[in-house]
Write an enzyme that holds these catalytic residues in place. Sequence first.
Site, PDB file in Angstrom:
ATOM      1  N   LEU A  53       0.952  -1.145   0.012  1.00  0.00           N
ATOM      2  CA  LEU A  53       0.201  -0.017  -0.024  1.00  0.00           C
ATOM      3  C   LEU A  53       0.944   1.153   0.075  1.00  0.00           C
ATOM      4  CD1 LEU A  53      -2.417  -1.103   2.653  1.00  0.00           C
ATOM      5  CD2 LEU A  53      -2.980  -1.306   0.367  1.00  0.00           C
ATOM      6  N   TYR A 103       2.692  11.245 -11.389  1.00  0.00           N
ATOM      7  CA  TYR A 103       2.335  10.013 -10.720  1.00  0.00           C
ATOM      8  C   TYR A 103       1.762   8.877 -11.252  1.00  0.00           C
ATOM      9  CZ  TYR A 103      -0.874   7.792  -7.352  1.00  0.00           C
ATOM     10  OH  TYR A 103      -1.590   7.079  -6.181  1.00  0.00           O
ATOM     11  N   LYS A 107       3.241   4.915 -11.047  1.00  0.00           N
ATOM     12  CA  LYS A 107       2.435   3.718 -10.739  1.00  0.00           C
ATOM     13  C   LYS A 107       2.413   2.545 -11.938  1.00  0.00           C
ATOM     14  CE  LYS A 107       0.283   4.463  -6.771  1.00  0.00           C
ATOM     15  NZ  LYS A 107       0.614   3.506  -5.815  1.00  0.00           N
ATOM     16  N   ASN A 132     -10.951   6.954  -6.050  1.00  0.00           N
ATOM     17  CA  ASN A 132     -10.819   7.324  -4.954  1.00  0.00           C
ATOM     18  C   ASN A 132     -11.324   6.528  -3.799  1.00  0.00           C
ATOM     19  OD1 ASN A 132     -10.053  10.470  -5.832  1.00  0.00           O
ATOM     20  ND2 ASN A 132     -11.505   9.860  -7.094  1.00  0.00           N
ATOM     21  N   HIS A 281     -48.282  10.572  33.311  1.00  0.00           N
ATOM     22  CA  HIS A 281     -48.481  10.475  34.797  1.00  0.00           C
ATOM     23  C   HIS A 281     -49.430   9.384  35.199  1.00  0.00           C
ATOM     24  CE1 HIS A 281     -45.569  13.657  34.889  1.00  0.00           C
ATOM     25  NE2 HIS A 281     -46.443  14.718  34.346  1.00  0.00           N
ATOM     26  N   PRO A 282     -49.426   8.743  36.238  1.00  0.00           N
ATOM     27  CA  PRO A 282     -50.419   7.773  36.593  1.00  0.00           C
ATOM     28  C   PRO A 282     -51.841   8.371  36.461  1.00  0.00           C
ATOM     29  CG  PRO A 282     -48.575   7.935  38.287  1.00  0.00           C
ATOM     30  CD  PRO A 282     -48.550   9.071  37.330  1.00  0.00           C
ATOM     31  N   GLY A 283     -52.686   7.458  35.717  1.00  0.00           N
ATOM     32  CA  GLY A 283     -54.070   8.057  35.717  1.00  0.00           C
ATOM     33  C   GLY A 283     -54.323   8.741  34.233  1.00  0.00           C
TER      34      GLY A 283
END
Length: 375
Positions: A53, A103, A107, A132, A281-283
Site C-alpha cells: 500500500l 504520478y 504507478k 478515490n 403520569h399515573p391515571g
Amino acid sequence: MKVLITGSNGFIAKNLIVRLNEVNDFETVTFSRQTSERQLINIVADVDAVVHLAGVNRPPLPEEFITGNTGLTQSLCEALLDSGRSVPVIFTSSIQAAQDNPYGKSKIAAESALRDYAAQSGAAVYIYRLPNVFGKWCKPNYNSAVATFCHNIVNGLPIQINDSNASLSLVYVDDVINEFIHVLKNKPPVDTKYFYSVPVQYQTTVGELAQQLEAFRDSRTTLVSEKVGTGLIRALYSTYMSYLPATAFAYEVPKFSDPRGDFVEMLKTKDSGQFSYFTAHPGITRGGHYHHSKTEKFLVIKGQARFGFRNILTDETYELITTGELPKIVETIPGWSHDITNIGQDEMTVMLWANEIFDHASPDTIASKVSPDCQ
C-alpha cells in the site's frame, strides 16, 4: 498467515491492520516510512503474503514519485526474489496510471516491476487500479474530497467547489478491505493481463457529494434521516460520522411538556415514518382519536398501560394491557379510535413509531373518544 503491510501508517493500511488483527488466522508485519528499505530482505524472509500500500501521491518534488512509488516497489520485488520464495502480492495502484502524468507514470512502472517479479518467481500478483478511496481515518486536506468535505462540514468550515458537475469515482474502504481479505484467504487464479477492481464502486459528482454531506449535518436539526441503510449513502454517512469530534457525539432534541407528561420526537425518515416517545403520569389518558391512513406502533418500555379501541363505524370496542416488563408491540388500525391510559402507580414511558412524518397541514388525526366501556 503472516502478512506484510507496507505503508502501514496510511488510512487503508490502518483499516486493514485492524480487520486482520480481528481474525485469528492472520498476523501482521508492518513497513512504513520510518522503516529502512535495507530491512526489507529480513522482513519478507518469512511472510506468507504482501499487501503493498506504500506510495506517495503529493510529494514536494515530482521526482519523488519515482523514488516513493517505483523505487520502493522495485526494492520490495528484489527482496522477495532474494528470499527465493513465491510470495503473493496485492498492490494498490491507481486509475491515475492511465493518465500521462508523473504520478501515473510512477504507478505504471511499479506495476511493471511487480509483473516482472511474478514472471520470475511464479508468485500471484494482484494489481488493483483503485479510484478515490474514502472511509474512516482518511486524512483531510490532502488528496480526498470526501475526507476534506467531511472534516470541514463537521467543524463548521467552508468547502471549496471548483466544478460541482465534476465526476467522482469512489470506493469505500470497507469494501476494499473485504476484497483484500477475500484474496488473502482464497488466492484466486491470476490473469497477468488483468487489472483487479473492488466489486462495489460508486459514481457521483462533487456537487452531489457536498449536498449529501450537508444533509447529514442538517439532519440533527430537522430530525429527518437520509436513507443511510445501503449503498453509497450508507458508506458516506459512516464516513461523515467518523469525523465528529467527541464533543459532538451527542445533540439535543426538542421536548414538549404539558400536564399529561412529555413528548419527544427522536428521528424522522423520508419514506418510513418517524420515531418518538412520550411519558404519562399515573391515571393520565393520551390519544382519543382515529386515523384514515396513518398507522402506529406503540411499545411500553416502563410502567403499565391500558389500550382502548373503538371501531368508528360499528362501535365495536376492544382493550388490552401491556407492561414494560413484557415487551409487546401494540398497533393502531385505520378507522379505529384509540387511546392509552397509565394504569400503574409510576410514570409510564412509551416508544412510538408512525408510518409517516406528522404533517401539521394534513395531520390525519381526528378527535374521537373511545367508548366509555373501554375506559
